[in-house]
Design a protein around this motif. Sequence first.
Motif, PDB file in Angstrom:
ATOM      1  N   SER A  72       0.801  -1.131  -0.053  1.00 17.99           N
ATOM      2  CA  SER A  72      -0.100  -0.093  -0.043  1.00 17.99           C
ATOM      3  C   SER A  72       0.870   1.311  -0.048  1.00 17.99           C
ATOM      4  O   SER A  72       0.523   2.343  -0.688  1.00 17.99           O
ATOM      5  CB  SER A  72      -1.029  -0.111   1.220  1.00 17.99           C
ATOM      6  N   GLY A  75       1.994   2.043  -3.111  1.00 16.72           N
ATOM      7  CA  GLY A  75       0.946   2.609  -3.983  1.00 16.72           C
ATOM      8  C   GLY A  75       0.188   1.452  -4.864  1.00 16.72           C
ATOM      9  O   GLY A  75      -0.468   1.729  -6.041  1.00 16.72           O
ATOM     10  N   SER A 154      -4.434   7.519 -11.739  1.00 14.56           N
ATOM     11  CA  SER A 154      -4.465   7.177 -10.633  1.00 14.56           C
ATOM     12  C   SER A 154      -3.327   6.471 -10.398  1.00 14.56           C
ATOM     13  O   SER A 154      -2.789   6.576  -9.082  1.00 14.56           O
ATOM     14  CB  SER A 154      -5.578   6.180 -10.683  1.00 14.56           C
ATOM     15  N   SER A 155      -2.357   5.845 -11.408  1.00 12.27           N
ATOM     16  CA  SER A 155      -1.124   5.258 -11.104  1.00 12.27           C
ATOM     17  C   SER A 155      -0.164   6.079 -10.643  1.00 12.27           C
ATOM     18  O   SER A 155       0.655   6.072  -9.396  1.00 12.27           O
ATOM     19  CB  SER A 155      -0.549   4.623 -12.395  1.00 12.27           C
ATOM     20  N   GLN A 158      -1.086   7.570  -7.023  1.00 11.87           N
ATOM     21  CA  GLN A 158      -0.461   6.607  -5.912  1.00 11.87           C
ATOM     22  C   GLN A 158       0.850   6.597  -5.508  1.00 11.87           C
ATOM     23  O   GLN A 158       1.132   6.668  -4.399  1.00 11.87           O
ATOM     24  CB  GLN A 158      -1.065   5.381  -6.411  1.00 11.87           C
ATOM     25  N   LYS A 161       1.501  10.005  -3.899  1.00 12.30           N
ATOM     26  CA  LYS A 161       1.046  10.114  -2.613  1.00 12.30           C
ATOM     27  C   LYS A 161       1.816   9.457  -1.523  1.00 12.30           C
ATOM     28  O   LYS A 161       1.947   9.791  -0.294  1.00 12.30           O
ATOM     29  CB  LYS A 161      -0.341   9.477  -2.595  1.00 12.30           C
ATOM     30  N   ASN A 162       2.694   8.301  -1.877  1.00 15.33           N
ATOM     31  CA  ASN A 162       3.527   7.635  -1.138  1.00 15.33           C
ATOM     32  C   ASN A 162       4.886   7.893  -1.405  1.00 15.33           C
ATOM     33  O   ASN A 162       5.840   7.355  -1.048  1.00 15.33           O
ATOM     34  CB  ASN A 162       3.296   5.922  -1.576  1.00 15.33           C
TER      35      ASN A 162
END
Length: 711
Positions: A72, A75, A154-155, A158, A161-162
């Motif tokens: 997670s 991502g 989206s990829s 993700q 975000k990480n």
Amino acid sequence: MSDYVTRKQDGYYQLELIVQGAHCGGCRSRIERGIGELVGVSQVRMNLSTLRLVTTWTGEVLTAGDITTKLSQLGFGSAPYQVLTAQTQSEAELKTLLRAMAVAGFAAMNVMLLSIAVWSGGSEMSASTHSLLHWVSALIALPTVAYSGRTFFSSAWQALKNRQTNMDVPISLALILACALSLYETIQSNPETYFDAAVMLLFLLLIGRFLDAKLRLRTGDAARRLAALQITSATRILKNGSIETVPASSIHPDDTLLIPAGQRIPVDGIIIKGVSDVDVQIVTGETSPKSFGVGGRLYSGTTNLTAPLTLKAVAASSDSFLSEITMLVEAGEQSKSKFVRIADRAARAYVPVVHTIALATFIGWLWAGGDLRVAALNAIAVLIITCPCALGLAVPAVQIVAAGKLFKHGVLIKSGNALERLAKTKSVIFDKTGTLTTGQFTLLNFDEIQPQAIKTAAALAHHSNHPLARALHGYKSDLILTDVEEKPGLGLSGFLKDKPVLFGSADFTTATYVDGAASTAWLKIADDDPILFTFADQLREDAQQAVEDLIALSLRLEMLSGDRNEVVKQAASDLGISQWRGEVTPRQKMNLIHQRWAENYYPLMVGDGINDAPALAAANASASLTGASDISRSASDIILQGDRLSGLPIAINIARQAQSRVIENLTLAVLYNLLAIPLAVFGFVNPLIAALAMSGSSLLVTLNALRISRS
């Protein structure tokens, strides 16, 4: 999630997950690198075709939750691996990409028509009409990019975000900037917009992503079909005699199983009760069923045909034959070869390098001319034209196609770098017994022996599993022998109506030794003269053709065997192998492998026995038959299904083709970037041309890889 952790026989723990959101070699590398950093992890393997992540670790500190949490953070989503779930997820991804591609293609067609109208209208078109066409283009392009670009957005989100980056980050940035700049141009009523470039880039990227997903799905079919054979329940017999139905995954070694006729064998086991015909095609490639009785070993994936059997499990489902073969198929698509490591390092360096070049281009054009619009256009063109899709596909596309073609020819390849090593092979070294030969002896001089002597020898032979004794198991005998005893290395002894009977070596039966290529045994009844039995180990049906095909590939062939020199010489002569050595020990085999290394022959070792394992491990590349010992299969790079040697020259030929395609693809990708980057930096291409050039390079390396399947 802890319920899905498997305890291995060697004390290791294993967890199989299906990964959500992984779609390229960069994703796989990031996942394997990230999970591999966890404490206790000994092996981590991600398969893009089946989306299966297998993690093996030691100790009880690491838990399944730690692994899913790490995924997670990287991502990616995850769930327990199940074949049907993986199949559904892959098909759903394909449908999503297809819908997105259809929308982008339809939009690109319409936006291009509007762009052509703007270009051809020139000064004859009024400013209001010009602006209207741009607004219509915006109304088509912006929703299209928002919908069809979700795969990339989206990829990228993700990853960011990480605090990670991937190849979708610059792609998303290029799409967003191209749309934002075009919208600004439309609001300002400027003459040029690049909605067509954004939508065309998206359409072409989706084509590449769809083709890659389709290729992975098709290649993963083999592994999924094999894994699907493991989806079965079994009937377990408890100690109190009652029975229960359990999933195959919950079977442990030493469990007693009841296998009714018509059921597939769930795990490897030994028959402890019953006799039945079994379909063993998945193991040996033979279409005819084989009969098995008490003591017979059955492998998972085979099917019981005619009568109930009681089986003692000797391995868990995850350690059984079918699971091993499935893993080999999946491993064939994985790669840590020199070329993959180069591509992985290049892909990791791509994001910072490209962003730096794009930023430098933007600043440079501002400094040179001060035009914000021109600087932004050229920076966007750099982001688009340098998309590393071609580099990312260069090696994996070839290996996926090659692994799929090898599987169709009955060759299971255990790692991607095995292809690279096979391609370098200049010499092939064969073991004899069980590799070039079947290991099953036949009686040669049957017509020279009296029927009574045949019956006597057969009656003794039925008490032994020695290879020469097994050659007589097919001969019927109604004689009753008493006090039968087997003396290792010598032979069998017993009594026939108080007459001593011996069957074995010349020394054991006081016979005169006979020199020759055939294997011999002697029968001595009381004080009668010993009777000679001569046997021969049969060459495999396709051994001769395989040898001829390997010679045609300009390979040096040798035969090494622990058998007698006369026997080895005869087999080598029959096959046309000029270099041979008999009576060699396992250490001598390994030493000769090292000698061939020193001579730059890059030896390929082919063997089947435990004694061949050191040589198999020492060779540049190694191969074993399906029926080889577990240790030999573990030490080998490729497995020849159905015990067919004909797959060996095919494997080497495909490996050489794959090597050529990889070098060509990497060369094409490098040359493309060397040419494209300066053109974009110095303003010679606009975003639309950049999109076409980038997608063309990706399509080129994919088509080049597919040449393997058509050859």
